[in-house]
Design an enzyme around this catalytic site. Structure first.
Site, short mmCIF file in Angstrom:
data_model
loop_
_atom_site.label_atom_id
_atom_site.label_comp_id
_atom_site.label_asym_id
_atom_site.label_seq_id
_atom_site.Cartn_x
_atom_site.Cartn_y
_atom_site.Cartn_z
N GLU A 44 -6.78 7.87 3.13
CA GLU A 44 -6.77 6.71 2.25
C GLU A 44 -7.76 5.66 2.76
OE1 GLU A 44 -3.77 2.98 1.34
OE2 GLU A 44 -2.87 4.94 1.72
N THR A 71 -4.54 -0.33 -1.27
CA THR A 71 -4.60 -1.78 -1.50
C THR A 71 -5.14 -2.06 -2.90
OG1 THR A 71 -5.12 -1.92 0.87
CG2 THR A 71 -4.98 -3.97 -0.31
N LYS A 129 5.45 4.39 -2.08
CA LYS A 129 5.09 3.82 -0.78
C LYS A 129 6.13 2.76 -0.42
CE LYS A 129 1.43 0.98 1.29
NZ LYS A 129 0.02 0.59 1.14
#
Length: 195
Positions: A44, A71, A129
């Site tokens: 990621e 993000t 997440k």
């Protein structure tokens, strides 16, 4: 095998999801290559890295591994990530504007949440997440598993490599690690050797 299955299989095998934040896109790309060389299957990158979309596009042109962008909090970021070739998108918190972009593009979305309600909502659509995971720790994750036994949970945030096994034992599919992965190629290969 669809995109979600490919990603979940990769994460289940490697048990860790490296989350790369860098002030330098070239350094992020180099670190990604070293992770892939060591046997990592999914990495990621994050939008906090300058020129992350260009770095991702260059890495995708090499055709190795599953590369995602984290993000992500806006539709515009999601669209940029999709254009650059992202295999998956990761949000730090509930991001309704990102959902239709991911769905239309057929890109896996790992949506973030912290409260049980946010995590249950995200897990109802796909992998979730748990962020910031260090606040609740492994016991919080165990409590979530008790009420969400079928959820695919990926705790991330403030977790060291040494702490990862506790989260895995508590029911995480994989653990997001932002720092602390070894630099030594042999040690790094040991981390990502499929069990």
């Amino acid at each position: 095998m669809d995109a979600t299955d490919r990603l979940l299989n990769a994460l289940a095998a490697q048990r860790l999801l490296p989350v790369l934040r860098s002030a330098d896109p070239a350094a992020a790309a180099d670190r990604t290559r070293r992770l892939l060389d060591a046997g990592c299957r999914a990495v990621e990158l994050t939008t906090s890295t300058p020129d992350w979309a260009e770095a991702l596009a260059a890495l995708k042109a090499e055709g190795r591994g599953l590369l995602g962008v984290g993000t992500i909090s806006t539709a515009e970021q999601a669209e940029s990530a999709v254009r650059a070739g992202a295999d998956f998108l990761v949000t730090p918190f509930p991001a309704p504007a990102v959902r239709p972009v991911a769905a239309e593009a057929g890109v896996v979305l790992i949506e973030g949440g912290f409260t049980p309600g946010e995590i249950a909502d995200a897990a109802g659509r796909g992998p979730a997440k748990v962020f910031p995971a260090h606040v609740g720790g492994p016991r919080f994750l165990s409590s979530l598993r008790a009420v969400l036994p079928d959820a695919v949970l990926i705790p991330t945030g403030g977790i060291s490599l040494a702490e990862a096994p506790s989260y895995l034992k508590a029911g995480a599919l994989a653990v997001g690690i932002g720092s602390g992965l070894p630099e030594d190629p042999d040690e790094l290969a040991d981390v990502f050797r499929a069990g």
